[in-house]
Motif scaffolding. Structure first.
Motif, PDB file in Angstrom:
ATOM      1  N   VAL A 210       0.929  -1.422   0.128  1.00  0.00           N
ATOM      2  CA  VAL A 210       0.028   0.017  -0.106  1.00  0.00           C
ATOM      3  C   VAL A 210       0.862   1.110  -0.163  1.00  0.00           C
ATOM      4  O   VAL A 210       0.475   2.118  -0.608  1.00  0.00           O
ATOM      5  N   ASN A 211       2.218   1.169   0.761  1.00  0.00           N
ATOM      6  CA  ASN A 211       2.984   2.312   0.447  1.00  0.00           C
ATOM      7  C   ASN A 211       3.462   2.869  -0.749  1.00  0.00           C
ATOM      8  O   ASN A 211       4.017   3.790  -0.994  1.00  0.00           O
ATOM      9  N   ASP A 212       3.501   1.542  -1.653  1.00  0.00           N
ATOM     10  CA  ASP A 212       4.051   1.977  -3.004  1.00  0.00           C
ATOM     11  C   ASP A 212       3.099   2.893  -3.822  1.00  0.00           C
ATOM     12  O   ASP A 212       3.804   3.526  -4.679  1.00  0.00           O
ATOM     13  N   LEU A 213       1.752   3.231  -3.266  1.00  0.00           N
ATOM     14  CA  LEU A 213       1.029   4.178  -3.867  1.00  0.00           C
ATOM     15  C   LEU A 213       1.707   5.571  -3.957  1.00  0.00           C
ATOM     16  O   LEU A 213       1.456   6.435  -4.853  1.00  0.00           O
ATOM     17  N   TYR A 214       2.657   5.798  -2.958  1.00  0.00           N
ATOM     18  CA  TYR A 214       3.191   7.121  -2.910  1.00  0.00           C
ATOM     19  C   TYR A 214       4.011   7.399  -4.076  1.00  0.00           C
ATOM     20  O   TYR A 214       4.230   8.694  -4.362  1.00  0.00           O
ATOM     21  N   ALA A 215       4.640   6.523  -4.763  1.00  0.00           N
ATOM     22  CA  ALA A 215       5.544   6.657  -6.025  1.00  0.00           C
ATOM     23  C   ALA A 215       4.729   6.456  -7.073  1.00  0.00           C
ATOM     24  O   ALA A 215       5.422   6.752  -8.185  1.00  0.00           O
ATOM     25  N   MET A 216       3.562   6.434  -7.325  1.00  0.00           N
ATOM     26  CA  MET A 216       2.715   6.311  -8.272  1.00  0.00           C
ATOM     27  C   MET A 216       1.792   7.327  -8.805  1.00  0.00           C
ATOM     28  O   MET A 216       1.514   8.393  -7.886  1.00  0.00           O
ATOM     29  N   GLU A 217       1.721   7.938 -10.045  1.00  0.00           N
ATOM     30  CA  GLU A 217       0.973   8.775 -10.473  1.00  0.00           C
ATOM     31  C   GLU A 217      -0.508   8.309 -10.482  1.00  0.00           C
ATOM     32  O   GLU A 217      -0.673   7.253 -11.015  1.00  0.00           O
ATOM     33  N   LEU A 218      -1.309   9.126  -9.654  1.00  0.00           N
ATOM     34  CA  LEU A 218      -2.629   8.708  -9.597  1.00  0.00           C
ATOM     35  C   LEU A 218      -3.756   9.676 -10.135  1.00  0.00           C
ATOM     36  O   LEU A 218      -3.416  10.688 -10.310  1.00  0.00           O
ATOM     37  N   VAL A 219      -4.844   8.910 -10.880  1.00  0.00           N
ATOM     38  CA  VAL A 219      -5.973   9.903 -11.177  1.00  0.00           C
ATOM     39  C   VAL A 219      -7.054   9.693 -10.353  1.00  0.00           C
ATOM     40  O   VAL A 219      -7.384   8.502 -10.167  1.00  0.00           O
TER      41      VAL A 219
ATOM     42  N   GLY B 149      -3.718   4.049   6.797  1.00  0.00           N
ATOM     43  CA  GLY B 149      -2.247   4.802   7.320  1.00  0.00           C
ATOM     44  C   GLY B 149      -1.673   5.928   6.014  1.00  0.00           C
ATOM     45  O   GLY B 149      -0.861   6.540   6.319  1.00  0.00           O
ATOM     46  N   ILE B 150      -2.459   5.890   4.924  1.00  0.00           N
ATOM     47  CA  ILE B 150      -2.039   6.649   3.680  1.00  0.00           C
ATOM     48  C   ILE B 150      -2.380   8.141   3.987  1.00  0.00           C
ATOM     49  O   ILE B 150      -3.682   8.401   4.512  1.00  0.00           O
ATOM     50  N   ILE B 151      -1.277   8.851   3.823  1.00  0.00           N
ATOM     51  CA  ILE B 151      -1.486  10.406   4.076  1.00  0.00           C
ATOM     52  C   ILE B 151      -2.023  11.118   2.604  1.00  0.00           C
ATOM     53  O   ILE B 151      -0.875  10.971   1.646  1.00  0.00           O
ATOM     54  N   LEU B 152      -3.085  11.280   2.552  1.00  0.00           N
ATOM     55  CA  LEU B 152      -3.699  11.669   1.184  1.00  0.00           C
ATOM     56  C   LEU B 152      -2.923  12.795   0.362  1.00  0.00           C
ATOM     57  O   LEU B 152      -2.668  12.825  -0.784  1.00  0.00           O
ATOM     58  N   ASP B 153      -2.523  13.840   1.125  1.00  0.00           N
ATOM     59  CA  ASP B 153      -2.037  14.857   0.742  1.00  0.00           C
ATOM     60  C   ASP B 153      -0.412  14.678   0.056  1.00  0.00           C
ATOM     61  O   ASP B 153       0.205  15.334  -0.666  1.00  0.00           O
ATOM     62  N   LYS B 154      -0.045  13.404   0.632  1.00  0.00           N
ATOM     63  CA  LYS B 154       1.449  13.180  -0.156  1.00  0.00           C
ATOM     64  C   LYS B 154       1.271  12.107  -1.337  1.00  0.00           C
ATOM     65  O   LYS B 154       2.508  11.720  -1.878  1.00  0.00           O
ATOM     66  N   LEU B 155       0.143  11.822  -1.595  1.00  0.00           N
ATOM     67  CA  LEU B 155       0.033  11.104  -2.981  1.00  0.00           C
ATOM     68  C   LEU B 155       0.038  11.875  -4.318  1.00  0.00           C
ATOM     69  O   LEU B 155      -0.150  13.115  -4.122  1.00  0.00           O
ATOM     70  N   GLN B 156       0.703  11.225  -5.029  1.00  0.00           N
ATOM     71  CA  GLN B 156       0.986  12.217  -6.256  1.00  0.00           C
ATOM     72  C   GLN B 156      -0.352  12.117  -7.481  1.00  0.00           C
ATOM     73  O   GLN B 156      -0.535  11.338  -8.445  1.00  0.00           O
ATOM     74  N   VAL B 157      -1.484  13.011  -6.999  1.00  0.00           N
ATOM     75  CA  VAL B 157      -2.653  12.845  -7.856  1.00  0.00           C
ATOM     76  C   VAL B 157      -2.354  14.139  -8.944  1.00  0.00           C
ATOM     77  O   VAL B 157      -2.375  15.083  -8.513  1.00  0.00           O
ATOM     78  N   ILE B 158      -2.222  13.596 -10.120  1.00  0.00           N
ATOM     79  CA  ILE B 158      -1.941  14.296 -11.187  1.00  0.00           C
ATOM     80  C   ILE B 158      -3.237  14.732 -11.741  1.00  0.00           C
ATOM     81  O   ILE B 158      -3.045  15.974 -12.594  1.00  0.00           O
ATOM     82  N   MET B 159      -4.356  14.221 -11.576  1.00  0.00           N
ATOM     83  CA  MET B 159      -5.503  14.835 -12.096  1.00  0.00           C
ATOM     84  C   MET B 159      -6.625  14.272 -11.513  1.00  0.00           C
ATOM     85  O   MET B 159      -6.657  13.278 -11.172  1.00  0.00           O
ATOM     86  N   HIS B 160      -7.887  15.125 -11.678  1.00  0.00           N
ATOM     87  CA  HIS B 160      -9.230  14.733 -11.244  1.00  0.00           C
ATOM     88  C   HIS B 160     -10.294  14.755 -12.599  1.00  0.00           C
ATOM     89  O   HIS B 160     -10.066  15.771 -13.157  1.00  0.00           O
ATOM     90  N   LEU B 161     -10.785  13.569 -12.715  1.00  0.00           N
ATOM     91  CA  LEU B 161     -11.560  13.645 -13.886  1.00  0.00           C
ATOM     92  C   LEU B 161     -13.142  13.354 -13.221  1.00  0.00           C
ATOM     93  O   LEU B 161     -13.205  12.539 -12.338  1.00  0.00           O
ATOM     94  N   GLY B 162     -13.931  13.648 -14.098  1.00  0.00           N
ATOM     95  CA  GLY B 162     -15.612  13.563 -13.542  1.00  0.00           C
ATOM     96  C   GLY B 162     -16.096  12.190 -13.940  1.00  0.00           C
ATOM     97  O   GLY B 162     -17.373  12.271 -13.729  1.00  0.00           O
TER      98      GLY B 162
END
Length: 294
Positions: free
Chosen positions: A182-191, A211-224
């Motif tokens: 689950v901590n690998d998510l920090y290194a991933m680009e997420l939509v 335990g994931i801190i949402l602000d530290k995730l690499q969220v590159i885009m929000h789509l509808g």
């Protein structure tokens, strides 16, 4: 009535996972494996190939899957028609559904329902869970099917269909067919879905519980919408959390791939909701139809 071993095979072939099939069928994974081996022995052929941590249908498996779909449909029609002999129904049924249900689950249901009851008009409204509940309380619609967690003392809630939200990437992604922590998510680009989405809030809660801190995730885009996210993934190396109900076609066509996360699952149940009290004949008919067919 659908042959149980064939049902097990159909579930594994649809989910492309022995583990997920076991969870859906409420049996152990060894039991799933046993049923599959019995079918393979019966036909003297291999039904699945393992590819890393994932499985794919063999040519024999694809043939059996096509027939399983047909047999399931025949059994479904047989059972329902026997229970509906000589029953004539007319009227209008107003249904409200949240987005995933309306886009990926209800079309098949409504098409099949219309084939049986051509004199019943269907009106489908698509809104978020909160709005569907309000429409139902105000008697603007007759029943609703929602994906969010909603509770009102004025409404009844009935489990309808299980769903799972999974991490998805294009099939050619370097990490396809692997298992992440689950901590690998920090290194991933997420939509992600747009802020305010009920599904997105559900996903974020499960991530926070791990335990994931949402602000530290690499969220590159929000789509509808799920459709826009799926199409984006096909042209990028990003990943996204999507309902498995929304990606069946892409899994079968090998354009998208599920990436497992060790010890992390996001499961939910779609709910059928209706006002408390006496039900109309049309509501009772539709609920019985769902029981027999889906």
């Amino acid at each position: 009535m659908f042959d149980y071993r064939l049902k097990v095979f159909y579930t594994v072939a649809t989910r492309l996972s022995f583990t997920k099939a076991a969870q859906e069928l409420h049996i152990s994974q060894p039991a799933v494996t046993k049923h599959i081996k019995e079918i393979e022995q019966q036909f003297n052929t291999k039904l699945f190939d393992r590819k890393g941590t994932s499985i794919q249908l063999t040519q024999s498996g694809k043939i059996l899957y096509d027939y399983a779909v047909k047999i399931r449909s025949i059994y479904r029609d047989l059972e329902f028609e026997i229970h509906q002999v000589n029953q004539k129904q007319k009227g209008k049924l107003r249904i409200g559904a949240s987005t995933t249900v309306a886009h990926y689950i209800l079309p098949e249901i409504l098409a099949t329902f219309h084939a049986y009851y051509k004199d019943i008009q269907i009106e489908l409204l698509t809104h978020n869970t909160e709005t569907i509940s309000s429409l139902l309380e105000n008697h603007t619609i007759d029943l609703g099917i929602i994906e969010g967690a909603s509770q009102s003392s004025l409404l009844e809630y009935h489990p309808f269909k299980k769903d799972e939200i999974v991490l998805v990437a294009q099939a050619q992604h370097p990490l396809a067919n692997t298992t992440l922590k689950v901590n690998d998510l920090y290194a991933m680009e997420l939509v992600f879905r747009e802020p305010g989405s009920g599904t997105q809030e559900f996903i974020e809660k499960h991530l926070q519980d791990k335990g994931i801190i949402l602000d530290k995730l690499q969220v590159i885009m929000h789509l509808g919408s799920s459709e826009s996210i799926k199409n984006y993934l096909l042209h990028s190396q990003a990943m996204a959390f999507l309902s498995i109900s929304s990606i069946f076609q892409e899994l079968q066509n090998h354009t998208l791939s599920i990436i497992d996360i060790k010890n992390f699952n996001i499961n939910r149940t779609f709910q059928l909701i209706l006002p408390k009290g006496e039900r109309s004949e049309l509501i009772t008919l539709f609920m019985r139809f769902l029981t027999y067919n889906f």
